[in-house]
Design a protein around this motif. Sequence first.
Motif, mmCIF file in Angstrom:
data_model
loop_
_atom_site.group_PDB
_atom_site.id
_atom_site.type_symbol
_atom_site.label_atom_id
_atom_site.label_comp_id
_atom_site.label_asym_id
_atom_site.label_seq_id
_atom_site.Cartn_x
_atom_site.Cartn_y
_atom_site.Cartn_z
ATOM 1 N N THR A 26 0.490 -1.243 0.142
ATOM 2 C CA THR A 26 0.055 0.019 0.100
ATOM 3 C C THR A 26 0.704 0.942 -0.047
ATOM 4 O OG1 THR A 26 -1.937 -0.932 1.095
ATOM 5 C CG2 THR A 26 -2.033 1.405 1.023
ATOM 6 N N PHE A 27 0.493 2.397 -1.323
ATOM 7 C CA PHE A 27 1.888 3.262 -1.251
ATOM 8 C C PHE A 27 0.694 3.977 -0.588
ATOM 9 C CE2 PHE A 27 3.992 0.695 -2.954
ATOM 10 C CZ PHE A 27 5.556 0.706 -3.183
ATOM 11 N N GLY A 28 0.705 5.581 -0.570
ATOM 12 C CA GLY A 28 0.544 6.318 0.185
ATOM 13 C C GLY A 28 -0.634 6.695 1.109
ATOM 14 N N GLY A 29 -0.367 5.758 1.597
ATOM 15 C CA GLY A 29 -1.248 5.799 2.770
ATOM 16 C C GLY A 29 -2.384 6.480 4.058
ATOM 17 N N GLY A 30 -3.084 6.547 4.537
ATOM 18 C CA GLY A 30 -4.106 7.054 4.951
ATOM 19 C C GLY A 30 -5.226 6.439 4.228
ATOM 20 N N PHE A 32 -5.507 3.049 2.826
ATOM 21 C CA PHE A 32 -5.657 1.415 3.362
ATOM 22 C C PHE A 32 -7.152 0.993 3.321
ATOM 23 C CE2 PHE A 32 -1.649 2.963 5.217
ATOM 24 C CZ PHE A 32 -0.938 1.359 5.151
ATOM 25 N N VAL A 56 -13.325 6.369 12.003
ATOM 26 C CA VAL A 56 -11.496 6.499 11.902
ATOM 27 C C VAL A 56 -11.634 7.482 11.545
ATOM 28 C CG1 VAL A 56 -9.804 5.565 10.273
ATOM 29 C CG2 VAL A 56 -11.328 3.894 11.726
ATOM 30 N N GLY A 83 -4.811 10.668 14.397
ATOM 31 C CA GLY A 83 -3.762 9.015 14.153
ATOM 32 C C GLY A 83 -3.911 8.567 13.125
ATOM 33 N N PRO A 84 -3.843 7.334 12.861
ATOM 34 C CA PRO A 84 -2.956 6.408 11.915
ATOM 35 C C PRO A 84 -4.116 6.025 11.151
ATOM 36 C CG PRO A 84 -2.479 6.025 13.771
ATOM 37 C CD PRO A 84 -2.535 7.320 14.031
ATOM 38 N N THR A 85 -4.734 6.356 9.768
ATOM 39 C CA THR A 85 -5.595 5.456 9.355
ATOM 40 C C THR A 85 -5.405 3.744 9.926
ATOM 41 O OG1 THR A 85 -6.208 7.209 7.723
ATOM 42 C CG2 THR A 85 -7.761 5.586 7.160
ATOM 43 N N PRO A 92 -3.294 1.882 10.901
ATOM 44 C CA PRO A 92 -2.789 0.986 12.501
ATOM 45 C C PRO A 92 -4.277 1.399 12.912
ATOM 46 C CG PRO A 92 -1.074 1.965 12.230
ATOM 47 C CD PRO A 92 -1.763 2.435 11.028
ATOM 48 N N LYS A 93 -4.916 2.232 13.385
ATOM 49 C CA LYS A 93 -6.567 1.780 14.138
ATOM 50 C C LYS A 93 -7.152 0.661 12.991
ATOM 51 C CE LYS A 93 -7.749 6.220 12.782
ATOM 52 N NZ LYS A 93 -7.895 7.455 13.248
ATOM 53 N N GLY A 104 0.257 12.045 17.738
ATOM 54 C CA GLY A 104 -0.829 11.154 17.315
ATOM 55 C C GLY A 104 -2.058 11.180 17.605
ATOM 56 N N GLY A 110 -3.202 14.522 15.720
ATOM 57 C CA GLY A 110 -2.687 14.610 14.304
ATOM 58 C C GLY A 110 -4.089 13.894 13.413
ATOM 59 N N PRO A 166 5.821 2.350 0.592
ATOM 60 C CA PRO A 166 4.889 1.198 0.688
ATOM 61 C C PRO A 166 4.822 1.432 2.611
ATOM 62 C CG PRO A 166 6.741 0.124 0.790
ATOM 63 C CD PRO A 166 7.290 1.014 -0.049
ATOM 64 N N GLY A 167 3.519 1.612 2.897
ATOM 65 C CA GLY A 167 3.183 1.783 4.494
ATOM 66 C C GLY A 167 2.595 2.543 5.111
ATOM 67 N N MET A 223 2.603 7.875 8.655
ATOM 68 C CA MET A 223 3.005 8.632 10.256
ATOM 69 C C MET A 223 4.496 7.767 10.990
ATOM 70 S SD MET A 223 -0.573 9.829 11.445
ATOM 71 C CE MET A 223 -0.400 10.261 13.335
ATOM 72 N N MET A 225 -2.609 6.152 19.865
ATOM 73 C CA MET A 225 -4.442 6.574 19.752
ATOM 74 C C MET A 225 -5.008 5.782 18.888
ATOM 75 S SD MET A 225 -5.841 9.189 19.008
ATOM 76 C CE MET A 225 -7.574 8.227 18.797
ATOM 77 N N ALA A 226 -3.556 4.519 17.878
ATOM 78 C CA ALA A 226 -4.378 3.090 18.104
ATOM 79 C C ALA A 226 -4.971 2.224 18.598
ATOM 80 C CB ALA A 226 -3.781 2.043 16.982
ATOM 81 N N PHE A 271 -8.288 4.364 19.795
ATOM 82 C CA PHE A 271 -9.341 3.649 19.156
ATOM 83 C C PHE A 271 -10.275 2.758 18.980
ATOM 84 C CE2 PHE A 271 -10.396 2.232 15.122
ATOM 85 C CZ PHE A 271 -12.266 2.819 14.457
#
Lengths: 201, 180
Positions: A16-20, A23, A50, A55-57, A59-60, B13, B16, B54-55, B58, B86-87, B90
Amino acid sequence: MILEYILGVLLIGLVTFGGGPVFIPMFEKLFVDQMQIFTFTQYSTIVSVVNSLPGPTGPKIVAYGGYILGGWPLAILGILLLIAPAVLFMLLAYKSLELIKKSPRMQNVSIYIKPIIIGIFTAIIVKFVIQSLSGFAYLYNITVQDNGNVIFSIINTILVFAVSYYLIEVKKKAPILIILGALVYGFVLAFGTAYIADFII
Amino acid sequence: MLLKLILSFTKIGMIGFGGGSAVAPLIHKEAVIKHGWIDDEEFIDIVAIANSLPGPSMPQMAAAIGYKISGVIGAIISAICIIFPMALLFVVIMVALLTLIPIEFLGLFVTPVLGVIVAMMVSLTKRFLLSSLKDLGIILIIVIAGSVAALVYFFDVNPAYMILVMLISVFLFSKGGAKE
């Protein structure tokens, strides 16, 4: 099932490129279509929460899927599987760029990276302006029970932008205060428009 | 120093919104303006690489900055701090509070934050544009930035290709730093 989760999360982290937002469809495939941990409706609810929280998309989403599948251990494992390869690549790439920059031919590489980042940021700015416009239109629809008001969303988008820009550039306020202020404004606006709409009708 | 990394990245985190590159202005504020851990040039390199790989971006941006400050330990701690609080929170929110808060209203309150993200991004972009003008002509900047923005926005092209093209062309056309 657990193995499927581990491999699935690892794979998504690697491709997955670009993140957020990218995903969201990837995990829909894994959690809804493939593993059937969530129904489509449940997943849509998760995505809307979400997007509403900081916070990060990725990982949540992973954390919640893992938690449903096997409690806290799988939630934590999932996050680690998603971010560990990404972080490893990052450090390797960062090291390599430092080496590349040592070559006298490549010394002024950063000069040319700058406009590329300006371009990437511009694309993000356009994306968020459009999201903000449609967000305010949606807020108007829900609270006033009427079709989206274009003027309402344009005025609000410009207003929020102008006030925050002034606070950032001129007043040098901390971002956390501006974000909290925006949340309070969102709260007041949602209830305020609902109240006024009720009052008029 | 580690404690400062922990505090800064946990804070980023937790506040954001938007994820990915939308958090870049917050990281810039902490790492460049407030603590001076890295300069603008290093920050731009880090954002460029994180966008190309990739990945999730943050933890990647956090890890690179942490690495610069305290080596591998700093990288691991920074990546964990920007992600985990935050994860995990959540999950708690989903499990415990979902029955109490109507979700459609949660989304409404957050709408104005999008405008704040735009303001932060515009402010940072302006800063980079001004410093870029010292090195390059305005037309070249508009051509490069404009085509990158169009490719990313309309065609979802991975910025990695553009950075690669740029690296190769600099290598081919550069006469070497010694002359400058």
